[in-house]
Design a protein around this motif. Structure first.
Motif, mmCIF file in Angstrom:
data_model
loop_
_atom_site.group_PDB
_atom_site.id
_atom_site.type_symbol
_atom_site.label_atom_id
_atom_site.label_comp_id
_atom_site.label_asym_id
_atom_site.label_seq_id
_atom_site.Cartn_x
_atom_site.Cartn_y
_atom_site.Cartn_z
ATOM 1 N N ARG A 117 105.877 17.502 63.956
ATOM 2 C CA ARG A 117 105.668 17.511 65.406
ATOM 3 C C ARG A 117 106.190 16.224 66.035
ATOM 4 O O ARG A 117 106.811 16.247 67.102
ATOM 5 C CB ARG A 117 104.186 17.714 65.734
ATOM 6 N N VAL A 118 105.953 15.093 65.369
ATOM 7 C CA VAL A 118 106.402 13.802 65.902
ATOM 8 C C VAL A 118 107.926 13.746 65.953
ATOM 9 O O VAL A 118 108.502 13.418 66.988
ATOM 10 C CB VAL A 118 105.841 12.629 65.061
ATOM 11 N N PHE A 119 108.586 14.081 64.843
ATOM 12 C CA PHE A 119 110.049 14.027 64.829
ATOM 13 C C PHE A 119 110.643 15.040 65.808
ATOM 14 O O PHE A 119 111.637 14.764 66.472
ATOM 15 C CB PHE A 119 110.596 14.246 63.422
ATOM 16 N N SER A 120 110.023 16.208 65.921
ATOM 17 C CA SER A 120 110.490 17.206 66.877
ATOM 18 C C SER A 120 110.343 16.693 68.309
ATOM 19 O O SER A 120 111.255 16.849 69.135
ATOM 20 C CB SER A 120 109.713 18.503 66.689
ATOM 21 N N ALA A 121 109.213 16.076 68.593
ATOM 22 C CA ALA A 121 108.985 15.531 69.940
ATOM 23 C C ALA A 121 109.997 14.440 70.257
ATOM 24 O O ALA A 121 110.497 14.354 71.385
ATOM 25 C CB ALA A 121 107.565 14.987 70.061
ATOM 26 N N LEU A 122 110.327 13.618 69.282
ATOM 27 C CA LEU A 122 111.250 12.506 69.514
ATOM 28 C C LEU A 122 112.716 12.920 69.452
ATOM 29 O O LEU A 122 113.601 12.094 69.702
ATOM 30 C CB LEU A 122 110.978 11.387 68.504
ATOM 31 N N ALA A 123 112.977 14.183 69.149
ATOM 32 C CA ALA A 123 114.361 14.664 69.102
ATOM 33 C C ALA A 123 114.974 14.722 70.497
ATOM 34 O O ALA A 123 116.191 14.667 70.643
ATOM 35 C CB ALA A 123 114.412 16.044 68.449
ATOM 36 N N VAL A 138 108.055 16.552 88.580
ATOM 37 C CA VAL A 138 106.871 15.993 87.923
ATOM 38 C C VAL A 138 106.340 17.004 86.903
ATOM 39 O O VAL A 138 105.856 16.628 85.835
ATOM 40 C CB VAL A 138 105.793 15.626 88.977
ATOM 41 N N GLN A 139 106.479 18.291 87.203
ATOM 42 C CA GLN A 139 106.039 19.334 86.271
ATOM 43 C C GLN A 139 106.845 19.279 84.964
ATOM 44 O O GLN A 139 106.289 19.452 83.879
ATOM 45 C CB GLN A 139 106.168 20.734 86.900
ATOM 46 N N ALA A 140 108.146 19.022 85.067
ATOM 47 C CA ALA A 140 108.979 18.901 83.863
ATOM 48 C C ALA A 140 108.548 17.695 83.037
ATOM 49 O O ALA A 140 108.471 17.768 81.806
ATOM 50 C CB ALA A 140 110.449 18.797 84.244
ATOM 51 N N VAL A 141 108.237 16.599 83.708
ATOM 52 C CA VAL A 141 107.759 15.407 83.001
ATOM 53 C C VAL A 141 106.414 15.710 82.338
ATOM 54 O O VAL A 141 106.171 15.313 81.199
ATOM 55 C CB VAL A 141 107.660 14.200 83.959
ATOM 56 N N SER A 142 105.566 16.448 83.038
ATOM 57 C CA SER A 142 104.269 16.830 82.459
ATOM 58 C C SER A 142 104.458 17.670 81.191
ATOM 59 O O SER A 142 103.710 17.511 80.226
ATOM 60 C CB SER A 142 103.434 17.606 83.471
ATOM 61 N N LYS A 143 105.461 18.540 81.200
ATOM 62 C CA LYS A 143 105.740 19.340 79.990
ATOM 63 C C LYS A 143 106.190 18.438 78.844
ATOM 64 O O LYS A 143 105.779 18.629 77.699
ATOM 65 C CB LYS A 143 106.792 20.404 80.286
ATOM 66 N N HIS A 144 107.046 17.472 79.146
ATOM 67 C CA HIS A 144 107.470 16.519 78.115
ATOM 68 C C HIS A 144 106.252 15.759 77.574
ATOM 69 O O HIS A 144 106.119 15.568 76.360
ATOM 70 C CB HIS A 144 108.487 15.519 78.679
ATOM 71 N N LEU A 145 105.384 15.343 78.467
ATOM 72 C CA LEU A 145 104.185 14.609 78.041
ATOM 73 C C LEU A 145 103.271 15.475 77.187
ATOM 74 O O LEU A 145 102.656 14.992 76.240
ATOM 75 C CB LEU A 145 103.420 14.075 79.256
ATOM 76 N N LYS A 146 103.213 16.760 77.491
ATOM 77 C CA LYS A 146 102.386 17.686 76.696
ATOM 78 C C LYS A 146 102.913 17.751 75.262
ATOM 79 O O LYS A 146 102.141 17.737 74.304
ATOM 80 C CB LYS A 146 102.390 19.073 77.349
ATOM 81 N N VAL A 147 104.218 17.786 75.103
ATOM 82 C CA VAL A 147 104.819 17.792 73.761
ATOM 83 C C VAL A 147 104.472 16.500 73.034
ATOM 84 O O VAL A 147 104.085 16.510 71.855
ATOM 85 C CB VAL A 147 106.350 17.998 73.840
ATOM 86 N N LEU A 148 104.605 15.367 73.724
ATOM 87 C CA LEU A 148 104.269 14.069 73.120
ATOM 88 C C LEU A 148 102.786 13.993 72.780
ATOM 89 O O LEU A 148 102.404 13.456 71.733
ATOM 90 C CB LEU A 148 104.660 12.925 74.068
ATOM 91 N N GLU A 149 101.963 14.558 73.643
ATOM 92 C CA GLU A 149 100.517 14.557 73.422
ATOM 93 C C GLU A 149 100.158 15.438 72.222
ATOM 94 O O GLU A 149 99.358 15.037 71.368
ATOM 95 C CB GLU A 149 99.818 15.055 74.688
ATOM 96 N N ASP A 150 100.755 16.622 72.126
ATOM 97 C CA ASP A 150 100.507 17.523 70.995
ATOM 98 C C ASP A 150 100.928 16.900 69.667
ATOM 99 O O ASP A 150 100.344 17.185 68.618
ATOM 100 C CB ASP A 150 101.222 18.858 71.195
ATOM 101 N N ALA A 151 101.936 16.042 69.716
ATOM 102 C CA ALA A 151 102.405 15.353 68.511
ATOM 103 C C ALA A 151 101.541 14.144 68.178
ATOM 104 O O ALA A 151 101.696 13.535 67.126
ATOM 105 C CB ALA A 151 103.858 14.914 68.685
ATOM 106 N N GLY A 152 100.629 13.784 69.091
ATOM 107 C CA GLY A 152 99.760 12.634 68.858
ATOM 108 C C GLY A 152 100.375 11.314 69.261
ATOM 109 O O GLY A 152 99.834 10.255 68.950
ATOM 110 N N LEU A 153 101.505 11.364 69.948
ATOM 111 C CA LEU A 153 102.193 10.132 70.334
ATOM 112 C C LEU A 153 101.610 9.474 71.576
ATOM 113 O O LEU A 153 101.724 8.264 71.742
ATOM 114 C CB LEU A 153 103.678 10.411 70.567
ATOM 115 N N VAL A 154 101.008 10.275 72.451
ATOM 116 C CA VAL A 154 100.418 9.719 73.672
ATOM 117 C C VAL A 154 99.052 10.358 73.929
ATOM 118 O O VAL A 154 98.756 11.442 73.436
ATOM 119 C CB VAL A 154 101.319 9.933 74.925
ATOM 120 N N THR A 155 98.259 9.633 74.689
ATOM 121 C CA THR A 155 96.993 10.165 75.191
ATOM 122 C C THR A 155 96.940 9.884 76.681
ATOM 123 O O THR A 155 97.616 8.974 77.182
ATOM 124 C CB THR A 155 95.774 9.520 74.501
ATOM 125 N N ARG A 156 96.136 10.665 77.371
ATOM 126 C CA ARG A 156 95.949 10.449 78.814
ATOM 127 C C ARG A 156 94.484 10.139 79.048
ATOM 128 O O ARG A 156 93.601 10.753 78.461
ATOM 129 C CB ARG A 156 96.330 11.687 79.612
#
Length: 124
Positions: free
Chosen positions: A8-14, A43-61
């Protein structure tokens, strides 16, 4: 599982946009609007990117009054680093063995050899 999280992390960072967001979050936490500023996306597109990063455990809100800053979870990089380091060590060991073989071959070819004497005629 560690491998699933790594996938998930490598996929998110791809994605280059997500890598850029991670680089920016390494400097400081930011809100969605702040993260969206340099991109020509909604902003919705950025939110989708953040959701991918969040699912990978890379970010929290988190929530701070009306603001929801995004925070980079740097310990995930420790997991990636350990994975990469394991394979780096294996590759270095293979190169070390190859260097040893090549050095041995070089030593063998540089060793003086006794010249061969021509056989005399009539000798058996």
């Amino acid at each position: 599982m560690v491998d699933d999280q790594l996938s998930r992390v490598f996929s998110a960072l791809a994605d280059p946009t997500r890598r850029d967001m991670v680089a920016r979050l390494a400097v400081a936490d930011a809100g969605v609007n702040e993260l969206a500023e340099p991109y020509d996306v909604s902003v919705q597109a950025v939110s989708k990117h953040l959701k991918v990063l969040e699912d990978a455990g890379l970010v929290t809100r988190t929530r701070e009054a009306q603001r929801r800053p995004v925070h980079l979870e740097a310990e995930v990089f420790d997991l990636m680093t350990k994975w990469i380091e394991r394979y780096r060590r294996q590759a270095e060991e293979r190169y070390r063995r190859l260097d040893d073989v090549l050095a041995e071959m070089d030593t063998d070819s540089a060793a003086p050899t006794e010249p061969r004497r021509p056989r005399e005629r009539g000798a058996s």
